[in-house]
Write a protein that holds these residues in place. Structure first.
Motif, PDB file in Angstrom:
ATOM      1  N   THR A  68       0.943  -1.222   0.102  1.00 45.39           N
ATOM      2  CA  THR A  68      -0.048   0.044   0.027  1.00 45.39           C
ATOM      3  C   THR A  68       0.962   1.293   0.083  1.00 45.39           C
ATOM      4  OG1 THR A  68      -1.864  -1.163   1.047  1.00 45.39           O
ATOM      5  CG2 THR A  68      -1.769   1.170   1.158  1.00 45.39           C
ATOM      6  N   LYS A  69       1.957   1.221   0.819  1.00 47.12           N
ATOM      7  CA  LYS A  69       2.640   2.370   0.723  1.00 47.12           C
ATOM      8  C   LYS A  69       3.578   2.624  -0.473  1.00 47.12           C
ATOM      9  CE  LYS A  69       3.231   1.989   5.809  1.00 47.12           C
ATOM     10  NZ  LYS A  69       3.960   1.438   6.987  1.00 47.12           N
ATOM     11  N   ILE A  70       3.997   1.586  -1.256  1.00 47.54           N
ATOM     12  CA  ILE A  70       4.575   1.824  -2.446  1.00 47.54           C
ATOM     13  C   ILE A  70       3.705   2.378  -3.220  1.00 47.54           C
ATOM     14  CG2 ILE A  70       5.778   0.415  -4.314  1.00 47.54           C
ATOM     15  CD1 ILE A  70       7.101  -1.079  -2.376  1.00 47.54           C
ATOM     16  N   ALA A  71       2.403   1.877  -3.466  1.00 46.85           N
ATOM     17  CA  ALA A  71       1.247   2.501  -4.277  1.00 46.85           C
ATOM     18  C   ALA A  71       0.956   3.803  -4.302  1.00 46.85           C
ATOM     19  CB  ALA A  71      -0.058   1.489  -4.239  1.00 46.85           C
ATOM     20  N   ARG A  72       1.052   4.219  -2.791  1.00 46.51           N
ATOM     21  CA  ARG A  72       0.923   5.641  -2.464  1.00 46.51           C
ATOM     22  C   ARG A  72       1.967   6.658  -3.153  1.00 46.51           C
ATOM     23  NH1 ARG A  72      -0.410   4.755   3.469  1.00 46.51           N
ATOM     24  NH2 ARG A  72      -2.392   4.183   3.547  1.00 46.51           N
ATOM     25  N   GLU A  73       3.149   5.972  -3.058  1.00 48.29           N
ATOM     26  CA  GLU A  73       4.183   6.773  -3.480  1.00 48.29           C
ATOM     27  C   GLU A  73       4.283   6.844  -4.959  1.00 48.29           C
ATOM     28  OE1 GLU A  73       5.909   8.451  -1.349  1.00 48.29           O
ATOM     29  OE2 GLU A  73       5.333   7.357   0.269  1.00 48.29           O
ATOM     30  N   VAL A  74       3.950   5.817  -5.858  1.00 50.55           N
ATOM     31  CA  VAL A  74       3.763   6.019  -7.247  1.00 50.55           C
ATOM     32  C   VAL A  74       2.625   6.791  -7.621  1.00 50.55           C
ATOM     33  CG1 VAL A  74       2.534   3.919  -7.675  1.00 50.55           C
ATOM     34  CG2 VAL A  74       4.000   4.838  -9.404  1.00 50.55           C
ATOM     35  N   LYS A  83       1.694   9.333  -5.673  1.00 46.77           N
ATOM     36  CA  LYS A  83       2.194  10.880  -5.572  1.00 46.77           C
ATOM     37  C   LYS A  83       3.012  11.418  -7.029  1.00 46.77           C
ATOM     38  CE  LYS A  83       2.834  10.642  -0.661  1.00 46.77           C
ATOM     39  NZ  LYS A  83       3.996  10.521   0.519  1.00 46.77           N
ATOM     40  N   LEU A  84       3.560  10.449  -7.655  1.00 36.57           N
ATOM     41  CA  LEU A  84       4.374  10.892  -8.776  1.00 36.57           C
ATOM     42  C   LEU A  84       3.371  11.043  -9.955  1.00 36.57           C
ATOM     43  CD1 LEU A  84       6.887  11.193 -10.395  1.00 36.57           C
ATOM     44  CD2 LEU A  84       6.984   8.722 -10.706  1.00 36.57           C
ATOM     45  N   VAL A  85       2.427   9.983  -9.867  1.00 37.29           N
ATOM     46  CA  VAL A  85       1.354  10.104 -11.025  1.00 37.29           C
ATOM     47  C   VAL A  85       0.568  11.668 -10.944  1.00 37.29           C
ATOM     48  CG1 VAL A  85      -0.853   9.152 -11.928  1.00 37.29           C
ATOM     49  CG2 VAL A  85       1.189   7.721 -11.495  1.00 37.29           C
ATOM     50  N   ILE A  86       0.175  11.931  -9.814  1.00 35.30           N
ATOM     51  CA  ILE A  86      -0.469  12.996  -9.727  1.00 35.30           C
ATOM     52  C   ILE A  86       0.252  14.292  -9.681  1.00 35.30           C
ATOM     53  CG2 ILE A  86      -1.736  14.606  -7.822  1.00 35.30           C
ATOM     54  CD1 ILE A  86      -2.602  12.001  -6.452  1.00 35.30           C
ATOM     55  N   GLY A 114      -6.694  16.810 -11.715  1.00 33.94           N
ATOM     56  CA  GLY A 114      -6.453  16.534 -10.326  1.00 33.94           C
ATOM     57  C   GLY A 114      -6.579  15.100  -9.912  1.00 33.94           C
ATOM     58  N   SER A 115      -6.417  14.568  -8.844  1.00 37.19           N
ATOM     59  CA  SER A 115      -6.542  13.153  -8.421  1.00 37.19           C
ATOM     60  C   SER A 115      -8.082  12.760  -8.472  1.00 37.19           C
ATOM     61  CB  SER A 115      -5.748  12.860  -7.052  1.00 37.19           C
ATOM     62  OG  SER A 115      -6.372  13.594  -6.045  1.00 37.19           O
ATOM     63  N   GLY A 116      -8.846  13.754  -8.021  1.00 33.40           N
ATOM     64  CA  GLY A 116     -10.337  13.370  -8.008  1.00 33.40           C
ATOM     65  C   GLY A 116     -10.863  13.245  -9.374  1.00 33.40           C
ATOM     66  N   GLU A 117     -10.458  14.095 -10.291  1.00 30.53           N
ATOM     67  CA  GLU A 117     -10.804  13.917 -11.580  1.00 30.53           C
ATOM     68  C   GLU A 117     -10.140  12.460 -12.258  1.00 30.53           C
ATOM     69  OE1 GLU A 117     -11.340  18.652 -13.072  1.00 30.53           O
ATOM     70  OE2 GLU A 117      -9.321  17.554 -12.928  1.00 30.53           O
ATOM     71  N   LEU A 118      -9.140  12.108 -11.858  1.00 26.93           N
ATOM     72  CA  LEU A 118      -8.493  10.923 -12.514  1.00 26.93           C
ATOM     73  C   LEU A 118      -9.384   9.936 -11.943  1.00 26.93           C
ATOM     74  CD1 LEU A 118      -6.101  10.403 -14.104  1.00 26.93           C
ATOM     75  CD2 LEU A 118      -4.811  10.097 -12.147  1.00 26.93           C
ATOM     76  N   ASP A 119      -9.793   9.751 -10.895  1.00 25.27           N
ATOM     77  CA  ASP A 119     -10.592   8.746  -9.957  1.00 25.27           C
ATOM     78  C   ASP A 119     -11.825   8.605 -10.915  1.00 25.27           C
ATOM     79  OD1 ASP A 119      -8.580   7.999  -8.327  1.00 25.27           O
ATOM     80  OD2 ASP A 119      -9.588   9.367  -6.562  1.00 25.27           O
ATOM     81  N   LEU A 120     -12.435   9.885 -11.169  1.00 28.95           N
ATOM     82  CA  LEU A 120     -13.819   9.851 -11.862  1.00 28.95           C
ATOM     83  C   LEU A 120     -13.654   9.384 -13.433  1.00 28.95           C
ATOM     84  CD1 LEU A 120     -16.719  12.264 -11.475  1.00 28.95           C
ATOM     85  CD2 LEU A 120     -16.041  11.724 -13.630  1.00 28.95           C
ATOM     86  N   LEU A 121     -12.742   9.530 -14.016  1.00 28.02           N
ATOM     87  CA  LEU A 121     -12.302   9.072 -15.321  1.00 28.02           C
ATOM     88  C   LEU A 121     -11.947   7.587 -15.313  1.00 28.02           C
ATOM     89  CD1 LEU A 121      -9.660  11.750 -17.167  1.00 28.02           C
ATOM     90  CD2 LEU A 121     -12.131  11.037 -17.934  1.00 28.02           C
ATOM     91  N   HIS A 122     -11.215   7.240 -14.311  1.00 27.52           N
ATOM     92  CA  HIS A 122     -11.064   5.693 -14.234  1.00 27.52           C
ATOM     93  C   HIS A 122     -12.341   5.106 -14.085  1.00 27.52           C
ATOM     94  CE1 HIS A 122      -8.971   2.166 -13.082  1.00 27.52           C
ATOM     95  NE2 HIS A 122      -9.747   2.161 -12.261  1.00 27.52           N
ATOM     96  N   ALA A 123     -13.171   5.488 -13.093  1.00 28.96           N
ATOM     97  CA  ALA A 123     -14.471   4.823 -12.970  1.00 28.96           C
ATOM     98  C   ALA A 123     -15.412   4.896 -14.445  1.00 28.96           C
ATOM     99  CB  ALA A 123     -15.229   5.317 -11.839  1.00 28.96           C
ATOM    100  N   VAL A 124     -15.390   6.286 -15.078  1.00 32.35           N
ATOM    101  CA  VAL A 124     -16.023   6.114 -16.178  1.00 32.35           C
ATOM    102  C   VAL A 124     -15.350   5.338 -17.250  1.00 32.35           C
ATOM    103  CG1 VAL A 124     -16.718   7.689 -18.173  1.00 32.35           C
ATOM    104  CG2 VAL A 124     -16.906   8.380 -15.889  1.00 32.35           C
ATOM    105  N   VAL A 131       3.852   6.355 -16.502  1.00 31.23           N
ATOM    106  CA  VAL A 131       4.470   7.071 -15.251  1.00 31.23           C
ATOM    107  C   VAL A 131       4.445   5.923 -14.301  1.00 31.23           C
ATOM    108  CG1 VAL A 131       4.223   8.658 -13.380  1.00 31.23           C
ATOM    109  CG2 VAL A 131       3.695   9.323 -15.725  1.00 31.23           C
ATOM    110  N   GLU A 132       3.566   5.064 -14.074  1.00 32.73           N
ATOM    111  CA  GLU A 132       3.822   3.977 -13.154  1.00 32.73           C
ATOM    112  C   GLU A 132       4.718   3.087 -13.702  1.00 32.73           C
ATOM    113  OE1 GLU A 132      -0.947   4.047 -11.854  1.00 32.73           O
ATOM    114  OE2 GLU A 132      -0.377   2.601 -13.433  1.00 32.73           O
ATOM    115  N   THR A 133       4.819   2.575 -14.797  1.00 39.23           N
ATOM    116  CA  THR A 133       5.755   1.780 -15.288  1.00 39.23           C
ATOM    117  C   THR A 133       7.337   2.429 -15.065  1.00 39.23           C
ATOM    118  OG1 THR A 133       4.390   0.813 -17.076  1.00 39.23           O
ATOM    119  CG2 THR A 133       6.604   0.574 -17.454  1.00 39.23           C
ATOM    120  N   ALA A 134       7.535   3.441 -15.467  1.00 35.88           N
ATOM    121  CA  ALA A 134       8.894   4.114 -15.304  1.00 35.88           C
ATOM    122  C   ALA A 134       9.294   4.022 -13.760  1.00 35.88           C
ATOM    123  CB  ALA A 134       8.778   5.611 -15.828  1.00 35.88           C
TER     124      ALA A 134
END
Length: 154
Positions: free
Chosen positions: A9-15, A17-20, A29-39, A104-107
């Motif tokens: 979980t902690k590693i996922a949080r760090e990545v 942060k980089l994505v955001i 923003g992160s909230g918009e990214l969550d909404l896009l992911h759901a859509v 970004v996550e892959t990098a």
């Protein structure tokens, strides 16, 4: 006892942060990214349905959807059954944003694993895949093994 100390979980949080930080350059923003992911996972879902998935109220979903629509990441269309209901769809621009997020996550993960030997990376990847498959199976079946373990925790 959790021998992992929630490090996954902690590693996922760090990545994240980089994505955001990287996505801010696109104006998302992160909230918009969550909404896009759901859509993207529920194309044509109503704003109410997306709000339920994200535990957001109707007004917050409507504001974020309007923002994403103005930026060209989302299309809102009236439902054929009820014109008052807005159905949400991701645009091609949103799909390219998904690719950017994955890049970004892959990098980050490639960088993170650089200090491991090839053998360690392969072993880690195999174990991680095994854990992921177990988690996904549990999730898809409605968490039957976890539900009893969580009773009384909340």
């Amino acid at each position: 006892m959790d021998v992992t100390n929630r490090r996954i979980t902690k590693i996922a949080r760090e990545v994240n942060k980089l994505v955001i930080r990287t996505m801010k350059e696109t104006g998302i923003g992160s909230g918009e990214l969550d909404l896009l992911h759901a859509v993207r996972h529920s194309p044509g879902a109503s704003q109410r349905e997306i709000g339920g998935q994200l535990n957001m109220d109707k007004g917050a979903v409507a504001r974020r959807a309007a923002s994403l629509e103005s930026k060209g990441y989302l299309i809102r269309r009236p439902s054929p059954e009820d014109g008052r209901v807005q159905m949400l769809f991701a645009t091609e621009k949103a799909e390219s944003l998904k690719c950017s997020k994955a890049a970004v996550e892959t990098a980050f993960y490639e960088w993170l694993l650089e200090e491991l030997t090839e053998e360690e990376r392969e072993t880690f990847a195999d174990l991680l895949d095994r854990l992921y498959r177990r988690a996904k199976t549990e999730s898809r079946s409605g968490f039957p093994s976890m539900s009893p373990r969580l009773e009384g925790l909340l």
